[in-house]
Design an enzyme around this catalytic site. Structure first.
Site, mmCIF file in Angstrom:
data_model
loop_
_atom_site.group_PDB
_atom_site.id
_atom_site.type_symbol
_atom_site.label_atom_id
_atom_site.label_comp_id
_atom_site.label_asym_id
_atom_site.label_seq_id
_atom_site.Cartn_x
_atom_site.Cartn_y
_atom_site.Cartn_z
ATOM 1 N N GLU D 29 0.840 -1.189 0.000
ATOM 2 C CA GLU D 29 0.000 0.000 0.000
ATOM 3 C C GLU D 29 0.884 1.252 0.000
ATOM 4 O O GLU D 29 1.738 1.393 0.880
ATOM 5 C CB GLU D 29 -0.903 -0.016 1.242
ATOM 6 C CG GLU D 29 -1.855 -1.204 1.250
ATOM 7 C CD GLU D 29 -2.313 -1.624 2.641
ATOM 8 O OE1 GLU D 29 -2.079 -0.880 3.612
ATOM 9 O OE2 GLU D 29 -2.893 -2.726 2.760
ATOM 10 N N LEU D 58 -5.882 -1.797 -0.708
ATOM 11 C CA LEU D 58 -5.704 -1.828 0.742
ATOM 12 C C LEU D 58 -6.166 -3.190 1.264
ATOM 13 O O LEU D 58 -7.321 -3.355 1.655
ATOM 14 C CB LEU D 58 -6.542 -0.697 1.346
ATOM 15 C CG LEU D 58 -6.075 -0.064 2.647
ATOM 16 C CD1 LEU D 58 -6.926 1.128 2.994
ATOM 17 C CD2 LEU D 58 -5.974 -1.022 3.783
ATOM 18 N N SER D 59 -5.265 -4.136 1.309
ATOM 19 C CA SER D 59 -5.708 -5.514 1.431
ATOM 20 C C SER D 59 -4.518 -6.409 1.760
ATOM 21 O O SER D 59 -3.799 -6.868 0.887
ATOM 22 C CB SER D 59 -6.328 -5.872 0.066
ATOM 23 O OG SER D 59 -6.425 -7.213 -0.178
ATOM 24 N N GLU D 60 -4.303 -6.628 3.030
ATOM 25 C CA GLU D 60 -3.115 -7.376 3.437
ATOM 26 C C GLU D 60 -3.188 -8.841 3.023
ATOM 27 O O GLU D 60 -2.185 -9.434 2.603
ATOM 28 C CB GLU D 60 -2.884 -7.253 4.941
ATOM 29 C CG GLU D 60 -2.413 -5.860 5.391
ATOM 30 C CD GLU D 60 -3.511 -4.806 5.390
ATOM 31 O OE1 GLU D 60 -4.701 -5.183 5.337
ATOM 32 O OE2 GLU D 60 -3.190 -3.599 5.428
ATOM 33 N N ILE D 87 -0.819 -6.271 10.019
ATOM 34 C CA ILE D 87 -0.511 -7.503 9.291
ATOM 35 C C ILE D 87 -1.557 -8.585 9.551
ATOM 36 O O ILE D 87 -1.695 -9.533 8.801
ATOM 37 C CB ILE D 87 0.900 -8.014 9.669
ATOM 38 C CG1 ILE D 87 1.469 -8.885 8.540
ATOM 39 C CG2 ILE D 87 0.889 -8.752 11.003
ATOM 40 C CD1 ILE D 87 2.953 -9.195 8.689
ATOM 41 N N PRO D 89 -4.807 -8.962 9.201
ATOM 42 C CA PRO D 89 -5.746 -9.432 8.172
ATOM 43 C C PRO D 89 -5.083 -10.424 7.215
ATOM 44 O O PRO D 89 -5.769 -11.212 6.574
ATOM 45 C CB PRO D 89 -6.144 -8.150 7.427
ATOM 46 C CG PRO D 89 -5.833 -7.041 8.352
ATOM 47 C CD PRO D 89 -4.677 -7.491 9.190
ATOM 48 N N HIS D 129 -0.616 1.480 16.174
ATOM 49 C CA HIS D 129 0.416 1.420 15.137
ATOM 50 C C HIS D 129 1.712 0.803 15.665
ATOM 51 O O HIS D 129 2.693 0.754 14.944
ATOM 52 C CB HIS D 129 0.749 2.828 14.627
ATOM 53 C CG HIS D 129 -0.220 3.373 13.637
ATOM 54 N ND1 HIS D 129 -1.518 3.681 13.955
ATOM 55 C CD2 HIS D 129 -0.086 3.658 12.311
ATOM 56 C CE1 HIS D 129 -2.128 4.164 12.875
ATOM 57 N NE2 HIS D 129 -1.284 4.145 11.872
HETATM 58 C C1 LIG Z 1 -5.629 -2.903 8.035
HETATM 59 C C2 LIG Z 1 -4.925 -1.613 7.776
HETATM 60 N N1 LIG Z 1 -4.043 -1.543 6.770
HETATM 61 C C3 LIG Z 1 -3.360 -0.408 6.533
HETATM 62 C C4 LIG Z 1 -3.566 0.713 7.289
HETATM 63 C C5 LIG Z 1 -2.768 1.997 7.033
HETATM 64 N N2 LIG Z 1 -3.677 3.032 6.530
HETATM 65 C C6 LIG Z 1 -4.207 3.967 7.338
HETATM 66 S S1 LIG Z 1 -5.296 4.957 6.543
HETATM 67 C C7 LIG Z 1 -5.074 4.148 5.084
HETATM 68 C C8 LIG Z 1 -5.865 4.560 3.881
HETATM 69 C C9 LIG Z 1 -7.347 4.495 4.126
HETATM 70 O O1 LIG Z 1 -8.036 4.957 3.019
HETATM 71 P P1 LIG Z 1 -9.606 5.126 3.010
HETATM 72 O O2 LIG Z 1 -10.255 3.876 3.509
HETATM 73 O O3 LIG Z 1 -9.999 5.579 1.662
HETATM 74 O O4 LIG Z 1 -9.935 6.247 4.096
HETATM 75 P P2 LIG Z 1 -9.487 7.787 4.066
HETATM 76 O O5 LIG Z 1 -8.181 7.868 4.782
HETATM 77 O O6 LIG Z 1 -9.415 8.222 2.656
HETATM 78 O O7 LIG Z 1 -10.548 8.517 4.835
HETATM 79 C C10 LIG Z 1 -4.119 3.139 5.234
HETATM 80 C C11 LIG Z 1 -3.644 2.275 4.151
HETATM 81 C C12 LIG Z 1 -4.492 0.592 8.342
HETATM 82 N N3 LIG Z 1 -4.752 1.625 9.148
HETATM 83 N N4 LIG Z 1 -5.156 -0.567 8.553
#
Ligand SMILES: Cc1ncc(C[n+]2csc(CCOP(=O)(O)OP(=O)(O)O)c2C)c(N)n1
Ligand SMILES: Cc1ncc(C[n+]2csc(CCOP(=O)(O)OP(=O)(O)O)c2C)c(N)n1
Ligand SMILES: [Mg+2]
Ligand SMILES: [Mg+2]
Lengths: 362, 325, 362, 325
Positions: D29, D58-60, D87, D89, D129
């Protein structure tokens, strides 16, 4: 992402502040008080949001996730909810949290790394922000299930982003909601990006809304920067859910004007013309203010007065948050279990008896 | 109540709980009409109806995730994960939410839920059905983890888990589901979480184990008894929290300890028990704490499972090693 | 589940052994040799399957997952594949495995708890059965991705059941396939049940096929007991995938005539009239045999001859499997790492020096 | 090559690998256009193109699951999980497939993949985190697990991981990403997996640690040096397999050991190290092996993270305890 708005979407209020024909109808039915509230809350959370960014820059809170640009989606949806409805937010729903009754100082505390910012006041059915993406969706569905099993009429809302739709938890949660026909509302703020990843790289379906058909319930794609479309669509979905007609997936198409978080540099991945288009032409608050002024609900002076009031509220909340007594280290053990097992008692004691300095210094 | 196997005792516990407490719900794959693949929920669906004994979609994250939503509304979901080996799709829900909900909400909402899962080997089950990854849950703060080795404990521990205000992972050694029958008390009774059971008194060495390894420890102990070596056998029952007192007072008496578990050795719960003993009973130890465990290899398909698992032979060799140290 | 066949589905051959109008067209284009192979393989795997149940009853293998009733879905799909295509089966795809080139004795070994049954011969791109439901789907998608990145023309197929569609891995795998437009085929044998759970409790969408739209690629619902419809649909999907047109989700509606596994009692959850309907009226092999006989491709005598041959093949494979030397205990360590770290060497040695009996017995 | 921080060294390793080996792919990601949220993949997307440095959904489970499909076809995917805390998921894909693929296919297909993940606390990161759940991976047979504590090790270990024929979990202590700069060798070099690093020689006590705790151990050792107590500091680097020889020979020399880690104590890797030492160096020990670790509570939000984590003070107290035992 300029074509975010070229999807087939429900719109009541154009970016220019004009009501569409469906919008006209809806506008006539909304009480003046509520019309004002839309404005007031959008203003309030924008001011709050800007202050938070400032606090972060000054090192007074930690990394923060700004919401500016998404006020209509949050305010329109949250104002449609009642006190006993459940809300399962992600980390960007400060607006929703405030509307549901979370004291502002607690939202600040949360971003200052204080777990005390997680706990809602009694009677507020709001979970702390779900940090691992999409994980709150099954929780919301479970809460909706509780309503159905108890024959209660509350609904349960999961707020999530476009990126969340790629996670298994989104799928599994939606699937339960469909199979058990639960009073759940899946509210997606599609702001076009998951951090840097555009929606086109997130999903091969053109919209989030159409994913609902895989779960046997309706999905609606709406202009998420149009507080009226959001409010009316959300109200309808809530009505359906309360009356046993099952879940709805709402995709509110919107945009975050700023970075993903204060640790992010959005200019690395978003073209500036796109950003400008959304900031200057499609702002949710600007368009609604135009409508209000034109409609005569609120004068410019009243608006400014309100802004002033909001700033004061925010300043006050910051003060309260910053004077909130620092938790003792032993607070680490305060809410782990209902009662501490002996080994944890020992660890707590060890922490209490931890002396500063080195043995030879004593 | 007549004699019961462990799986019958579990069924009985669930029935008692459903009858006693209207907030108790059962959910999982095939737990309803089918009564569970091991029949742990046999007849509960017809007795209590499909709103209390719920067949769910095939979706562990869904089961555990929705359980949280039910729990914060006052329900007490007892979910079944069909085999512990299939809990991993729901692992994030456990690690990030089930375990942390009390902390994250500062106790604002109830979070009373139990996750049941059959585990371990020894029954010639198909591939990938036999994990013993109890340490994953023991290591996660905010969870309690228990496992019975007798029908009586099975029922009492399950009822204790259901009435515990905190989330409990309840592991069921498949090998013991039907290996033993005993008279199990009727009605509601609890075996307190956090208390080990001294299965057998002894003087020379302490065998510490749990679940399906308990009978092996006992059998080995009987053999050695006849040869003049007396083994104390402790069934931990509660893997978190550990009953340190029972463990330590036994080892302080015997001066020697062996931990036996099915899981691979490295990073297993045996390491924790050994670390604990040497930390808190160092001066009493006459030999190092030895671990008899599965090897650090993937749990094999059943043709080699007997070679993988601890057995009389391996435990016996360890006893020999410890008493001749 | 009687209404399994009332979905809108593609059918070439009716349960009565009659070709539909599309079926007539297709039949004309299929070479006689292939027509025979459909029959031969379906017969082969049915005989194999029945033998396996027997072996299980006799304690000669462990728990076994029977496929009877699903022969057309497996044979029709697998015969459409080429040698360098990848297959990621679930635990019920013995038919697919045999067709792809897995020696029968190895399939037997697998169910006898022998890991040696997992390894395909060189050149056979077949993974061992995926036991945790839906987990093979992302693998198949990854293999399809490799084809695309390498500009190779093989396709990659994931086989899975209706129950698998509820898992996050189904969703995440399909989503990658759609986003990257990969040469993947998602082949679902919807046999109406996931162990005891009927499809209506698994999904609120009427079909699996329609779930594909959430991922931006086509889904087709076909009569899975109709080997022609399966073969033709699969061939088309393969053709599309090879030519860069992306993935297809195929839902083959079928039914397992027996229990979920030899450890299951299907009478607890399936109504007998439903079972009888599928056993006596919708059998895939019976209907195809009727067609063949009527068409004159194969005489009844030839069919019986073939059955005899199959039985002999199966008996021979059983013999080979059962005389396969028992692996030494140290085989536990044979394929853990490319080379064993010292601690594993020590464990292996300890196992080797494990002596039987008790110290005092020596 | 000039001086580099750890995150720059990681970036350099990835660049070298992409350049040297056409089978290496990077996926995750935000790893592409954005260069990773910590910039570990900075500029690689523009240098190597979007077919080698791939932004995924966005997909572990998707990332890890498809990595397997790529690996069996000869690619060497190096996937980034944005934070170790996310990690889970994809945990099932790791436990049931990544780790077992070699065994399950009897080495029929390659399975050369690396999963990188930033981990640990100390940087005031947002809630959830900061997990240090290294033991989850150490306990799963079939995986190797490494973590560097210097820029030089970071690059060398990552290249070793990428060229290792088995899957490697590569954990990156966020706290050290930018805490230190050093001259890092250019081009391809490897730090062998399975070898600990003796950071500092000492006579009286062995401090065993890894990742972000290494600087704390070193700092504490310096303090005690001045007071006449000499600590040997060992950075494990390789959490599985463990370098037993280095650990044991040091403890045999000093007779005393402390293990320091950020993760909660119960069932952490410290337990394994302690169990190992008492098992194999029992007669050399003059005091029990002590663990200085995070508490058995959910990793707290950052306001209390300093209280949660081991520090000079806590390690010092443990040293005092051990030398006065
Ligand atoms: C399971 C998981 N994977 C990765 C992340 C890291 N991360 C935090 S916000 C984000 C993007 C989220 O995007 P979206 O769902 O579109 O929400 P937005 O931030 O645009 O409101 C990522 C990859 C996380 N928090 N949880
Ligand atoms: C992740 C996971 N959860 C649960 C199981 C237990 N289990 C084995 S088969 C099965 C039902 C599968 O149904 P379906 O996908 O329809 O395939 P079918 O058996 O009908 O071919 C279940 C629940 C499993 N193997 N993996
Ligand atoms: Mg977004
Ligand atoms: Mg099925």
């Amino acid at each position: 992402m300029l074509d975010q708005l070229e999807k087939e979407i429900v719109q009541y209020l154009t970016p220019e502040g004009k009501l569409t024909s469906v919008g006209e109808l809806a506008w006539g039915e909304i009480p003046t008080d509520l019309k004002k509230q839309f404005f007031q809350w959008m203003t309030q959370i924008r001011i709050f949001d800007r202050k938070m960014i400032l606090l972060q820059r000054q090192g007074r809170i930690g990394t923060y996730a700004p919401l500016e640009g998404q006020e209509a989606a949050q305010v329109g949806s949250a104002l449609a909810l009642s006190q006993d409805d459940w809300v399962f937010p992600s980390y960007r729903e400060h607006g929703v949290a405030l509307i549901m009754g979370m004291p502002m100082q607690q939202v600040i505390l949360y971003w200052a790394g204080r777990v005390e910012g997680c706990r809602p006041p009694k009677g507020v059915r709001l979970m702390p922000p779900a940090v691992p993406i999409a994980t709150q969706i099954p929780h919301a569905v479970g809460a909706a299930w509780a309503a159905k099993l108890r024959r209660e009429s509350y609904v349960s809302v999961a707020y999530f982003g476009d990126g969340a739709t790629s996670e298994g938890d989104f799928h599994e949660g939606c699937n339960f909601a469909g199979v058990f026909r639960l009073p759940a509302i899946l509210f997606c703020q599609n702001n076009g990006y998951a951090i840097s990843v555009p929606f086109s790289r997130q999903s091969a379906s053109a919209t989030v809304a159409e994913k609902a058909s895989a779960y046997g319930f309706p999905g609606v794609c709406i202009d998420g920067n149009d507080v009226l479309a959001v409010f009316v669509t959300m109200s309808e979905a809530i009505q359906k859910a309360r009356s046993g007609q099952g879940p709805t997936l709402i995709e509110a198409v919107t945009y975050r004007k700023g970075a993903h978080t204060t640790a992010d540099d959005a200019s690395r991945y978003r073209p500036s013309d796109e950003v400008e288009e959304w900031i200057y032409r499609r702002d949710p608050l600007v368009r609604y203010s135009l409508l209000l002024q034109q409609d005569g609900c609120l004068t410019k002076a009243e608006m400014e007065e309100w802004e002033e009031e909001c700033m004061q509220k925010v300043e006050k909340a910051v003060k309260i948050a910053e004077s909130f007594p620092k938790a003792d280290a032993t607070h680490l053990f305060a809410h782990v279990f209902d009662s501490l097992p002996p080994s944890l008692e020992q660890q707590k004691e060890a922490l209490q008896h931890l002396e500063g300095g080195y043995p030879w210094e004593k | 109540m007549g004699e019961m196997t462990m799986v019958q005792a579990i069924n009985d516990a669930l029935r008692v709980a459903l009858k006693t407490d209207p907030q108790v719900l059962i959910l999982g794959e095939d737990v309803g009409k089918n009564g569970g693949v091991f029949r742990a929920t046999d007849r509960l669906w017809s007795e209590f109806g499909e709103e209390r004994v719920i067949d769910t979609p095939l979706s562990e994250a869904g089961i555990i995730g929705t359980s949280i939503g039910l729990a914060i509304n006052g329900f007490k979901p007892v979910s079944e994960i069909q085999f512990l080996s299939f809990i991993y799709p729901g692992f994030e829900q456990i690690v990030s939410h089930v375990a942390r909900l009390r902390t994250r909400t500062q106790s604002a909402f109830p979070n009373q839920l139990v996750i049941r899962a059959p585990y371990g080997g020894g029954i010639r089950a198909p591939e990938l059905h036999c994990d013993s990854t109890e340490i994953f849950f023991v290591h996660v703060p905010g969870l309690k983890v228990v496992t019975p080795s007798t029908p009586t404990d099975a029922k009492g521990l399950l009822l204790a888990a259901i009435s515990d205000p905190d989330p409990v992972i309840y592991l069921e050694p498949m090998k013991l589901y039907r290996s033993q029958k005993e008279v199990v008390p009727s009605g509601w009774y609890e075996v307190p979480i956090g208390q080990a059971r001294k299965v057998r008194d002894g003087e020379d060495i302490t065998l510490i184990t749990w679940g399906a390894m308990v009978p092996i420890a006992v059998e080995t102990a009987s053999k050695w008894e006849k040869e003049g070596t007396s083994c104390e056998v402790i069934d931990l029952r509660s893997l978190y929290p550990l009953d340190e007192e029972t463990i330590l007072s036994s080892v302080k008496k015997t001066g020697r300890a062996i931990v036996i578990h099915e899981a691979p050795r490295t990073g297993g719960l045996g390491a924790e028990v050994a670390a604990l003993i040497q930390e808190k009973a160092f001066l009493y130890l006459e030999a190092p704490v030895i671990r008899v465990t599965g090897y650090d290899v993937p749990v094999p398909m059943f043709a080699l499972e007997d070679d993988f698992r601890p057995n009389l032979n391996k435990v016996s060799q360890a006893i020999h090693q410890v008493i001749t140290y």
